[in-house]
Scaffold this active site. Structure first.
Site, PDB file in Angstrom:
ATOM      1  N   LYS A  66     -42.108 -38.822  -6.746  1.00  0.00           N
ATOM      2  CA  LYS A  66     -42.202 -39.529  -5.470  1.00  0.00           C
ATOM      3  C   LYS A  66     -43.484 -40.347  -5.391  1.00  0.00           C
ATOM      4  CE  LYS A  66     -39.189 -36.495  -2.810  1.00  0.00           C
ATOM      5  NZ  LYS A  66     -38.655 -35.749  -3.958  1.00  0.00           N
ATOM      6  N   LYS A 123     -40.792 -36.559   3.914  1.00  0.00           N
ATOM      7  CA  LYS A 123     -40.283 -35.747   2.813  1.00  0.00           C
ATOM      8  C   LYS A 123     -41.439 -35.046   2.112  1.00  0.00           C
ATOM      9  CE  LYS A 123     -38.613 -39.497   0.759  1.00  0.00           C
ATOM     10  NZ  LYS A 123     -38.013 -40.434  -0.243  1.00  0.00           N
ATOM     11  N   ARG A 151     -29.066 -45.460  -7.750  1.00  0.00           N
ATOM     12  CA  ARG A 151     -29.747 -44.925  -8.915  1.00  0.00           C
ATOM     13  C   ARG A 151     -29.661 -45.961 -10.041  1.00  0.00           C
ATOM     14  NH1 ARG A 151     -30.983 -40.023 -10.999  1.00  0.00           N
ATOM     15  NH2 ARG A 151     -32.092 -39.854  -9.016  1.00  0.00           N
ATOM     16  N   ARG A 204     -25.303 -44.043  -4.004  1.00  0.00           N
ATOM     17  CA  ARG A 204     -24.962 -42.767  -3.379  1.00  0.00           C
ATOM     18  C   ARG A 204     -24.992 -42.968  -1.875  1.00  0.00           C
ATOM     19  NH1 ARG A 204     -29.612 -40.171  -6.639  1.00  0.00           N
ATOM     20  NH2 ARG A 204     -30.414 -42.168  -5.924  1.00  0.00           N
ATOM     21  N   ARG A 226     -28.982 -38.751   4.284  1.00  0.00           N
ATOM     22  CA  ARG A 226     -29.286 -38.656   2.860  1.00  0.00           C
ATOM     23  C   ARG A 226     -28.070 -39.047   2.027  1.00  0.00           C
ATOM     24  NH1 ARG A 226     -30.818 -32.489   2.751  1.00  0.00           N
ATOM     25  NH2 ARG A 226     -28.858 -32.540   3.942  1.00  0.00           N
ATOM     26  N   ASP A 259     -34.742 -44.932  -7.922  1.00  0.00           N
ATOM     27  CA  ASP A 259     -33.923 -44.943  -6.717  1.00  0.00           C
ATOM     28  C   ASP A 259     -34.309 -46.128  -5.853  1.00  0.00           C
ATOM     29  OD1 ASP A 259     -32.734 -42.660  -7.615  1.00  0.00           O
ATOM     30  OD2 ASP A 259     -33.819 -41.306  -6.283  1.00  0.00           O
ATOM     31  N   GLU A 295     -38.061 -43.693  -5.155  1.00  0.00           N
ATOM     32  CA  GLU A 295     -38.504 -42.666  -6.097  1.00  0.00           C
ATOM     33  C   GLU A 295     -38.345 -43.194  -7.514  1.00  0.00           C
ATOM     34  OE1 GLU A 295     -36.836 -38.759  -5.754  1.00  0.00           O
ATOM     35  OE2 GLU A 295     -36.928 -38.741  -3.568  1.00  0.00           O
ATOM     36  N   ASN A 322     -37.530 -41.172 -10.868  1.00  0.00           N
ATOM     37  CA  ASN A 322     -37.219 -39.857 -11.411  1.00  0.00           C
ATOM     38  C   ASN A 322     -37.349 -39.854 -12.927  1.00  0.00           C
ATOM     39  OD1 ASN A 322     -35.909 -38.302  -8.934  1.00  0.00           O
ATOM     40  ND2 ASN A 322     -35.209 -40.426  -8.873  1.00  0.00           N
TER      41      ASN A 322
END
Length: 318
Positions: A126, A161, A211, A226, A234, A274, A282, A284
């Site tokens: 993050k 978050k 993603r 997503r 979310r 993301d 983000e 990842n």
């Protein structure tokens, strides 16, 4: 070639969805030998090499618990494998941190580990977005409850978050009415003991949290959007989001082409960026997923792209 996966327990895999399984399947198709262990299996004794009890395995092609055959564990040094893939899911806790140190020692002994252990340790998923301010929305990372309140007063509609969450866990939205802001701050901040990320809410989440996979510094041509369902804010698949594969958009490609060479140069063979709207949320790097969803919907064989990049990385290893 002999490939070791350092991953979560094999018994917990879902062969229909798991990206690590897709990697294994493609590697076995190419004739690679497969083995697996868990991070908790790693050990390092004085005067010896970093090793683990590993299980040699073979994919059976069947579904359910019988998706693999595995031999009894045998002791092995990580440096004896042609490559080691670190695919442990978050959270990035103290044990994950220690595992990266042992994997880095294994590198000094000759192991070829990907993603590189130092890169994993130095790239919090993050917090890493703050390095690329031109691609993110208004964002604050702080332990101060007062700073969080000021950020909310400025932007009105925000997302809060924890820095160590995964799968959408611990994410809260607070609107202009500030409903439950104090309680949420207490829950996440724990009286100043934990840092919190606060971001301006991006309404483009309605079109999906995309993603974008970057393999060997290059973007996969499809992204998995997503999309939140019902009243959920979310988009994470683990939180019930609907995954819809779609071609990479111009902004997605711009982001991936800017970040890709930077991440690859650091030893991050695979990253999952993301993107909501035009903004990164983000980056990842621990165990990015979505391989199978993209392949199932578009025919793009992401696992093959990954093993291609892995083979190229091993040829160029130094």
């Amino acid at each position: 070639m002999h490939l070791l996966f350092v991953a979560d327990p094999l018994e917990q895999f879902n062969p229909r969805k798991d990206s690590t399984f897709a990697m294994m399947r493609e590697a076995q198709r190419r004739g690679w030998r497969l083995a697996a262990c868990e991070p908790r299996d790693l050990h390092w004794q004085r005067g010896g090499r970093v090793g683990a009890p590993v299980r040699e395995l073979r994919l059976t092609g069947e579904e359910g618990p019988a998706w693999f055959d595995a031999q009894a564990p045998r002791p092995a040094a990580l440096a004896d494998f042609d490559a080691v893939l670190m695919r442990k899911d978050p959270p990035f806790d103290s044990e994950y941190f220690y595992a990266t140190h042992m994997l880095e020692q294994a590198e000094r002994e000759g192991a070829r580990v990907l993603n590189r252990p130092r890169a994993l340790r130095d790239h919090p998923e993050k917090l890493a977005i703050m390095e690329f301010p031109e691609f993110i929305g208004p964002t604050l990372v702080t332990r101060s409850a007062e700073d969080i309140r000021r950020f909310h007063a400025e932007h009105g509609d925000v997302i809060l978050k924890p820095l160590d969450g995964m799968g959408g866990a611990g994410i809260f939205r607070v609107g202009p009415d500030a409903m439950n802001l104090g309680s949420i701050i207490e829950t996440l901040n724990q009286d100043g003991r934990h840092s919190v990320m606060v971001q301006k809410f991006l309404p483009e989440i309605a079109q999906g949290d995309k993603r974008v996979l970057i393999i060997g510094g290059k973007p996969v041509p499809y992204t998995l959007a997503r999309i939140p369902q019902g009243t959920e804010v979310r988009g994470n698949l683990a939180a019930g989001g609907l995954g819809v594969a779609q071609p990479l958009g111009p902004r997605d490609r711009e982001i991936a082409e800017a970040l890709g060479p930077v991440l690859a140069a650091r030893g991050l063979l695979l990253a999952g960026v993301d993107v909501i709207g035009d903004c990164i949320t983000e980056i990842n790097v621990t165990s990015p997923t979505c391989f199978q969803e993209i392949q199932q919907q578009t025919g793009c064989d992401v696992a093959a792209l990954f093993i291609d990049a892995l083979e190229a990385a091993l040829r160029d290893w130094h």
